[in-house]
Design a protein around this motif. Structure first.
Motif, PDB file in Angstrom:
ATOM      1  N   HIS A   1      -0.470   3.021  -9.078  1.00 24.19           N
ATOM      2  CA  HIS A   1      -0.878   3.464  -7.930  1.00 24.19           C
ATOM      3  C   HIS A   1      -0.965   2.403  -6.745  1.00 24.19           C
ATOM      4  N   LEU A   2      -0.303   1.497  -6.705  1.00 25.98           N
ATOM      5  CA  LEU A   2      -0.049   0.362  -5.771  1.00 25.98           C
ATOM      6  C   LEU A   2       0.062   1.140  -4.397  1.00 25.98           C
ATOM      7  N   GLY A   3      -0.751   0.719  -3.472  1.00 27.00           N
ATOM      8  CA  GLY A   3      -0.572   1.205  -2.012  1.00 27.00           C
ATOM      9  C   GLY A   3      -1.917   2.262  -2.043  1.00 27.00           C
ATOM     10  N   THR A   4      -2.841   2.302  -2.878  1.00 25.83           N
ATOM     11  CA  THR A   4      -3.954   3.003  -2.541  1.00 25.83           C
ATOM     12  C   THR A   4      -5.224   2.079  -2.803  1.00 25.83           C
ATOM     13  N   PRO A   5      -6.388   2.536  -2.001  1.00 22.99           N
ATOM     14  CA  PRO A   5      -7.621   1.888  -2.247  1.00 22.99           C
ATOM     15  C   PRO A   5      -8.052   1.914  -3.732  1.00 22.99           C
TER      16      PRO A   5
END
Length: 305
Positions: A58-62
């Motif tokens: 889930h790259l692109g999420t905190p």
């Protein structure tokens, strides 16, 4: 509305693979080196496996634990690396753009592994489904496949698939899947607050969302139905087992006489599935304490945000 969705998918797909096609021979910048090179970590050496499976980064999420994943990739080598879906979270990037340097470093680290001889295979999931339109193509030495068949050293034929195809909510009530994703991210935000307090009190990391999943009967039933659906399909196709991701629950077990393997995630569990040279499969847990002290502090700061 449909036109906007198609345009977004096309734009996201271009962003997913822009670096793979334009930067395969460039050297990492000093900023990239800082996030990957750690003298203290170098003393730990590296583990060598025949195969590694990771998914649900889930790259692109905190919530993505990119620093922990970078540390794992630095200290674990393999002949083959499977990226089993939800590597980049297009659902969240569509809502708001979040892409820190560490997330870019993960992409560059995987690309460098592919260039240096690791066979990297990318199987898109539902959160990076825009990449599925490129199935059958190769970007940056990385083939994109809808699913794959892996033969272990001891001869087992394992079907490798993300698994969202067997999630009835994703297939038939996608609006509910989006709602569930929103609630899950809310739980992760609350989780960061709780764990910031736990860190200050000296307690280890604790997953609120995993606790809630175990307590809710419907969630447990869903997991069991998911496992049996995948095993049923693997048996129908003539395989000895299945390797998947999607539900963020790492596990190796026998179901109906076949091997069920889930490699977990890099949001909470920080797990990977590995194959030893003899063909034995294991779940590797890469907890926060395995990070260098500098990165532990950075992760604690992230949890506090």
């Amino acid at each position: 509305m449909r036109s906007n969705q198609l345009n977004f998918k096309q734009q996201l797909a271009e962003q997913l693979f822009a670096k793979a096609t334009t930067e395969p021979h460039t050297e990492p910048t000093n900023q990239q080196n800082q996030s990957e090179v750690d003298p203290a970590a170098d003393e730990q050496g590296s583990n060598k496996y025949r195969t590694i499976w990771i998914s649900d980064i889930h790259l692109g999420t905190p919530g993505c634990q990119a620093d922990a994943l970078l540390h794992f990739l630095k200290h674990n080598e393999s002949d083959t690396l499977y990226l089993v879906g939800d590597i980049i979270d297009g659902w969240q990037l569509r809502k708001s753009w979040f892409w820190p340097q560490s997330h870019n470093d993960v992409i560059q680290k995987v690309l460098r592994k592919a260039r240096k001889g690791t066979q990297v295979v990318f199987i898109p999931g539902n959160h990076d489904e825009a990449a599925r339109q490129f199935a059958g193509m190769t970007f940056g030495d990385i083939p994109i496949m809808e699913n794959a068949v892996h033969v272990t050293a001891d001869g087992k034929r394992l079907w490798v698939v993300h698994g969202d195809e067997f999630d009835q909510v994703v297939r038939y009530a996608k609006w509910l899947a989006y709602l569930g994703d929103t609630l899950y991210n809310f739980a992760l935000t609350l989780n960061r607050v709780l764990n910031n307090i736990r860190i200050k009190l000296g307690y280890p990391y604790w997953s609120l969302s995993q606790f809630l999943k175990q307590q809710v009967k419907n969630a447990v039933n869903f997991i069991l139905e998911f496992e049996h659906a995948l095993i049923h399909e693997a048996k129908h196709r003539g395989y000895d087992g299945v390797v998947c991701g999607h539900i963020h629950k790492a596990e190796i077990k026998e179901v109906d006489g076949l091997l069920y393997c889930n490699d977990g995630d890099w949001v909470e569990s920080l797990t990977a599935l590995v194959e030893h040279p003899c063909g034995k499969l294991d779940i590797v847990h890469w907890p926060h304490r395995d990070l260098p002290v500098r990165k532990q502090k950075a992760l604690a700061h992230t949890l506090a945000e």
